[in-house]
Design an enzyme around this catalytic site. Structure first.
Site, PDB file in Angstrom:
ATOM      1  N   ARG A  58       0.854  -1.180   0.000  1.00 27.94           N
ATOM      2  CA  ARG A  58       0.000   0.000   0.000  1.00 27.94           C
ATOM      3  C   ARG A  58       0.893   1.233   0.000  1.00 27.94           C
ATOM      4  NH1 ARG A  58      -2.661   1.107   5.419  1.00 27.94           N
ATOM      5  NH2 ARG A  58      -1.171   2.844   5.415  1.00 27.94           N
TER       6      ARG A  58
ATOM      7  N   HIS B 296      -3.962   4.512   4.299  1.00 27.14           N
ATOM      8  CA  HIS B 296      -5.097   3.591   4.279  1.00 27.14           C
ATOM      9  C   HIS B 296      -6.273   4.226   3.549  1.00 27.14           C
ATOM     10  CE1 HIS B 296      -8.242   0.873   5.388  1.00 27.14           C
ATOM     11  NE2 HIS B 296      -8.911   1.879   5.889  1.00 27.14           N
TER      12      HIS B 296
ATOM     13  N   TYR C  21       2.808   5.768  11.425  1.00 28.32           N
ATOM     14  CA  TYR C  21       3.196   4.358  11.606  1.00 28.32           C
ATOM     15  C   TYR C  21       3.929   3.723  10.424  1.00 28.32           C
ATOM     16  CZ  TYR C  21      -1.037   3.688   8.803  1.00 28.32           C
ATOM     17  OH  TYR C  21      -1.974   3.751   7.804  1.00 28.32           O
TER      18      TYR C  21
HETATM   19  C1  LIG Z   1     -15.662  -5.546  10.747  1.00 30.26           C
HETATM   20  C2  LIG Z   1     -14.823  -4.340  10.533  1.00 30.26           C
HETATM   21  N1  LIG Z   1     -13.967  -3.936  11.496  1.00 30.26           N
HETATM   22  C3  LIG Z   1     -13.220  -2.840  11.351  1.00 30.26           C
HETATM   23  C4  LIG Z   1     -13.271  -2.087  10.202  1.00 30.26           C
HETATM   24  C5  LIG Z   1     -12.432  -0.808  10.059  1.00 30.26           C
HETATM   25  N2  LIG Z   1     -11.417  -1.003   8.995  1.00 30.26           N
HETATM   26  C6  LIG Z   1     -11.630  -0.590   7.723  1.00 30.26           C
HETATM   27  S1  LIG Z   1     -10.379  -1.067   6.696  1.00 30.26           S
HETATM   28  C7  LIG Z   1      -9.528  -1.787   7.957  1.00 30.26           C
HETATM   29  C8  LIG Z   1      -8.216  -2.451   7.680  1.00 30.26           C
HETATM   30  C9  LIG Z   1      -8.367  -3.506   6.614  1.00 30.26           C
HETATM   31  O1  LIG Z   1      -7.094  -4.041   6.307  1.00 30.26           O
HETATM   32  P1  LIG Z   1      -6.930  -5.088   5.128  1.00 30.26           P
HETATM   33  O2  LIG Z   1      -7.917  -6.199   5.296  1.00 30.26           O
HETATM   34  O3  LIG Z   1      -5.492  -5.465   5.076  1.00 30.26           O
HETATM   35  O4  LIG Z   1      -7.346  -4.315   3.802  1.00 30.26           O
HETATM   36  P2  LIG Z   1      -6.664  -3.002   3.229  1.00 30.26           P
HETATM   37  O5  LIG Z   1      -7.376  -1.826   3.832  1.00 30.26           O
HETATM   38  O6  LIG Z   1      -5.213  -3.032   3.599  1.00 30.26           O
HETATM   39  O7  LIG Z   1      -6.868  -3.054   1.739  1.00 30.26           O
HETATM   40  C10 LIG Z   1     -10.223  -1.655   9.165  1.00 30.26           C
HETATM   41  C11 LIG Z   1      -9.750  -2.164  10.475  1.00 30.26           C
HETATM   42  C12 LIG Z   1     -14.168  -2.535   9.199  1.00 30.26           C
HETATM   43  N3  LIG Z   1     -14.299  -1.866   8.041  1.00 30.26           N
HETATM   44  N4  LIG Z   1     -14.906  -3.645   9.389  1.00 30.26           N
END
Ligand SMILES: Cc1ncc(C[n+]2csc(CCOP(=O)(O)OP(=O)(O)O)c2C)c(N)n1
Ligand SMILES: Cc1ncc(C[n+]2csc(CCOP(=O)(O)OP(=O)(O)O)c2C)c(N)n1
Ligand SMILES: [Mg+2]
Ligand SMILES: [Mg+2]
Lengths: 351, 324, 351, 324
Positions: free
Chosen positions: A249, A253, A262
């Protein structure tokens, strides 16, 4: 098991491995074109958010190869279940990105496209919840004697959710034709993969009895090949495959994030050298597939796409008030009719 | 004109739908060979095959999630949750996706899905087998919440729920599974969203749903013996709520009592009471009161009789509103 | 990987492998005694349910070796998080089985023992929900510099739940000292393992980066050894282990079940020949560790235990009404005081 | 006498508790280095270390499940759920275990656990980031449900919640995170379970909690300009509910309006309305009415202003009850 890679970071093609691709020059070019369009649309979307035209936007900068390579391996009848970062996949699926971006503008939760017609599900924000949908849809296809394949896109963090586990297990037990495509971009917001799990993602497939493969997620050809193989495997009725695309990435985010808190600068620099577009451009150019003329015509297209997005998003109107009530149920209940009336009257009273 | 139990009526509704519409599927834990722990799906797998009536792995979020995918493909899944207390693992799929999908897709992808849940107590079951989660679902926009109280209604309401284009949480009062009734299947014509006045009465109106409807009828009998005529209304569905029928009844008696097994606080009785106050305030001779389970976890089997609304508690409530 | 087994179904000990046990004769006898007591208590409980003294009861018939062998490997400070079928483990933990069985009589949801003092959690009916508790407790111990170990007991069906996955992942990431002890009795009510999952349970550990071992669940010594090793591993700060004890549910899922509808007679017969107690008795007798005198004294103890259970359960009174309100919160709220008053008054009015 | 935001007040409450009681732990997604998406845990990991303030894998059921285990061991975990819409995966752990554990263990194993949840809307967020799930928890026996509306109260209520021996669902109105207030931390002495009368008024009483309290105060200001004096009561906690304070206020005005963002049906407003009817029926000049979100999913950002109770909608409700 070693990671599948067809193009080295410095653009050298593994010609023997590449034979399996059997792609024509036009495909090689199309993959390049789609990656460039995606990057431009992504950058444009970030810009639009900065200008207040989108509520929020999660950039996919750096993940273009993973998204374009995998999506390019699908057939029209296949069905994609995305997370929230798959703008590139949406583009490949032929969705008007303006319709897609209306989700991020806050015009409508599902954006403005028809997920069933477009065979591209609506953005799924609750992590990993779209995986069982992909499994159920594939179970339905199998039951119906339909050889289509479904692909679920998700991130590294998503592998920690119970829904990831339950979806993989159901897919294995029912032999559903699903491709679980994980974009391991190393971060789940501020949590690095090392704190997310203690085993490589592709290995998790062994818990369910199907194959897991790891591919260089910044190598568009490797992502294409791995996905095509997994899709063929599924189409032939052999069930699911888990693909871990190792990528990164490059951006925050989301536009709401402050990654400086971080994300180590050195890490970003390290991955910048592995950029999926640079390496592929280098290969195409040296292979004589890409020339200046082509390059500039693609650049032109990118400008057009950016302009199209801008035109469609900037100042787009909010939904009419009665849209709030229209689709709660197929037929509006008397109770909702009353609430709608209440809102409309109050709205008028202040016009 | 045959006699049958609610479990048989539900089985018959599933059977007729499975034979009429080959997009209908039945899935869940132990619903195949075993026929479900209450035998509601008894014989269906034999008749319709393992492709249309199948057991799933033990994972409720998965059951709801794949059911949603099946519905998106074009099937009409009927998912069974084995007991009320085991629906919670699937709460996220229900609230975040099933309930919202038509809305977020601007009408292009509704989810015709029935979630059958044996619910509520009074059968001396172990912990987590006697919960009344209806308020959680009634508070979730996009879900219909249907609760039959008799075998005939169970047949009609389940049939209608399967025909419904939207997701329906179908709550089966397990203490009524063995209740018998005789009549013609499908003769009923009252749709989802219409309450039924089961008994007229001028002194006061009892409003309930599910197993407590029977309690209310017993109470009405007892009150009648003392010369007090109380009416009884069966809501049949909480969403949509037929407040008109309820309000008309209460407008005449001026007194109402809502009865349910679920805990009092933020239970569905509060909604009925609040809507009645808004609609028939001037006709009310006494506050609408609620006779419900207490605000404690559902107690162990040996104590459930203390917890559940009894005829005596409801009679006490009637005295209270009449004396008001 | 081959399944750990120390005693063959016909009672032959693998002496070289058995060296690792270093158990004294009294331990060998104690394991036997505990298995017999467990079976008797189990049979008695089923009988009590048939007589209407218990609301329901899930027999563990056939799983005695898995429960006794594993529990015997634990230290007093260790904490057990059971499912609902661990009467044998409760016995080993020193819990009065009358207190335990009050759960199944419906006297009180947690039974009548103190889970914290007894270091044996309350029966967990919602499948797999106790696993993250075991992980959290072990995380707490680690944080506190306490070397105790937690053991979570669960069935084969439980491995399908998201909570199994999330618990394993948390345990690995935080290096929690947990032993995940799965009693694979081949059935989840009417669903055979083949329809539950497409991969052997012990292999699922690789998805989290820790070790999974498969043991003969009808071999009390193998279950003991595997658990002791896993516990030592955890105590040494090396994190979790998943143990799959391959056993069989000889009885119905519970007294409310009609297993005849789905459980093949032949399968039951096949496993009867693998009975955990018979094979161990044969070994002990041939090894000269068990003689008639000992046998009959244990039988006597079994009779006493059965009588004790009967005496404690038959006709036991229901809880007093005000117990309904006592423990909702540490301090009863005015609202609950009112509800309690209401119930007590109504109760009196009908005395 | 310094000025601070609600986010700072919450951060300060966590900080002081972490320093005073080493059994206190803070865990959740992105609460460490990042300091939480709203920075409520900013700097806590630096100050107290990765053992006491730590990020977890992305799994809410796991977060609640391990928090429960930590509590059983003797710690006081404060778990953050990143947004309201993401608490649902942990619903089973909360309802089936956290809420029931003291009860089932006959008092021997209570679960002192605080679940912090940024909740409700009005910040133009994406889907699933603006939910108001309070009724689900208020209907679940064994949970306390606490909702601050000001920075000072946020400090006091969070401190009290951490001290509470029972599980507390602590709902932080995210649209108020940046609201400023000046005063002394911990000067407040009003415990959980006591409502606060923020404004006296003889015409009618507005009852609310969280961000809508501010809406109600604005409405009261506007009404006052038209010479109508309306009172405002902040519930502060839904469970325990301080119905006495609310009823006293309403007994004087005879008119009450409950305001919340959550959908109307089976929302907490129904509970307040029903209890008021039971308590002050004879003093009511008009039905207690509710101004709430509609019975639809929470709408997209561009439409949330239609959905949320506005000063105008509340003023309209005031006219209605006054004209009754
Ligand atoms: C059930 C749930 N918990 C928390 C969140 C908040 N949240 C949104 S994206 C994210 C991180 C996701 O990481 P990853 O699965 O690696 O996908 P990326 O964003 O890196 O593409 C979080 C914790 C959410 N959307 N859904
Ligand atoms: C969440 C949840 N869903 C469903 C049930 C109903 N149920 C009780 S036991 C059981 C089967 C469990 O099988 P397994 O995990 O193999 O354990 P076993 O009973 O064989 O010991 C089911 C489905 C439950 N208790 N909890
Ligand atoms: Mg990621
Ligand atoms: Mg089993």
């Amino acid at each position: 098991m070693k990671m599948l890679r067809l193009i080295t970071p410095d653009g050298q093609l593994d010609t023997s491995a590449a034979e399996a691709l059997d792609l024509k020059d036009k495909d090689f070019i199309e993959l390049f074109r789609l990656m460039l369009l995606t990057r431009r649309a992504d950058v444009e979307s970030t810009a639009l958010q900065r200008q207040g035209e989108l509520a929020v936007y999660p950039p996919l900068l750096g993940q273009e190869a993973a998204q374009i390579g995998s999506a390019y391996a699908l057939k029209e009848e296949d069905f994609v279940f995305p997370s929230y970062r798959e703008l590139g996949v949406a583009l490949v699926r032929g969705i008007d990105l303006v319709d897609y971006l209306h989700f991020y503008r806050g015009t409508w939760h599902g954006g403005h496209y028809d997920p069933i017609k477009q065979r591209f599900g609506m953005i799924a924000v609750p992590i990993a919840t779209q995986l069982p949908h992909a499994v159920g849809y594939a179970m339905g296809a199998k039951l119906d004697g339909n050889s289509l394949v479904t692909v679920a896109y998700f991130g590294d963090g998503a592998t920690s959710q119970g829904d990831f586990h339950e979806a993989c297990n159901f897919a294995a037990v029912f032999g559903a034709g699903v491709v679980f495509f994980c974009e391991n971009n190393q971060w789940a917001i501020s949590v690095p993969f090392a704190k997310q799990s203690s085993a490589p993602i592709y290995k998790k497939a062994s818990a369910y009895g199907f194959e897991g493969v790891q591919v260089d997620g910044n190598d568009v050809l490797a992502c294409y090949l791995a996905t095509r193989r997994a899709a063929e495997h599924a189409r032939a009725g052999n069930g699911p495959t888990l693909i871990e695309a190792v990528t990164y990435r490059m951006g925050p985010h989301s536009t709401a994030d402050d990654a400086g808190r971080y994300q180590p600068k050195e890490e970003i620099e390290k991955w910048r050298a592995l950029d999926p577009i640079d390496r592929y451009r280098k290969y195409l150019t040296e292979a004589g597939i890409l020339d200046d003329a082509l390059n500039s015509s693609i650049e032109e297209e990118c400008d057009e796409l950016a302009a199209h997005i801008r035109k469609g998003i900037v100042g787009a109107p909010p939904p009419p008030q009665d849209d709030l009530f229209r689709w709660v149920f197929a037929d509006m209940t008397p109770h909702l009719e009353r609430q709608k009336k209440e809102l409309m009257e109050e709205a008028e009273s202040h016009e | 004109m045959s006699e049958f139990t609610m479990a048989q009526a539900l089985n018959e509704a599933l059977r007729s739908k499975l034979s009429k519409d080959d997009r209908v599927l039945v899935l869940g834990e132990d619903i195949g060979k075993l026929g479900g722990v209450f035998r509601v799906t008894d014989g269906l797998q034999d008749q319709f095959g393992e492709e249309r009536v199948f057991d799933t792995p033990l994972a409720e979020s998965g059951i709801l999630g794949v059911s949603m995918g099946l519905a998106m493909y074009g099937y009409k899944p009927i998912a069974e949750i084995q007991f009320d207390g085991f629906v919670y693992p699937s709460f996220n799929q229900i609230v975040s996706h099933v309930a919202k999908h038509r809305y977020r897709s601007r009408g292009s992808a509704g989810i015709p899905l029935v979630v059958r849940i044996p619910f509520a107590g009074a059968i001396g079951a172990a912990e987590h087998h006697s919960e009344s989660p209806e308020a959680y679902f009634a508070h979730t926009a996009g879900l219909k919440v249907v609760v039959p109280s008799t075998p005939l209604d169970a047949f009609d309401l389940l049939t209608q729920s399967i025909d419904d284009p939207d997701p329906v949480i179908f709550l089966e009062p397990k203490s009524r599974y063995w209740a018998k009734q005789s009549g013609e299947f499908g003769a009923g014509t009252l749709p989802i969203g219409k309450a039924r006045v089961l008994r007229e009465g001028d002194a006061c109106t009892l409003i309930s749903y599910g197993a407590m409807v029977t309690r209310c009828l017993e109470t009405a009998e007892a009150a009648a013996e003392d010369g007090v005529e109380v009416g009884v209304v069966d809501l049949r569905s909480l969403v949509p709520l037929d407040i008109e029928t309820v309000a008309d009844a209460v407008a005449q008696t001026g007194r109402a009592i809502v009865v349910h097994e679920a805990p009092l606080t933020a239970g569905f009785g509060a909604e009925v009471a609040a809507q009645l106050m808004e609609r028939v305030f001037l006709s009310l001779e006494a506050p609408v009161i609620r006779v419900t389970g207490y605000d404690t976890p559902y107690p162990p089997a040996k104590a459930e009789e203390y917890y559940l609304p009894t005829v005596d508690r409801i009679l006490g409530a009637i005295d209270k509103v009449l004396a008001y």
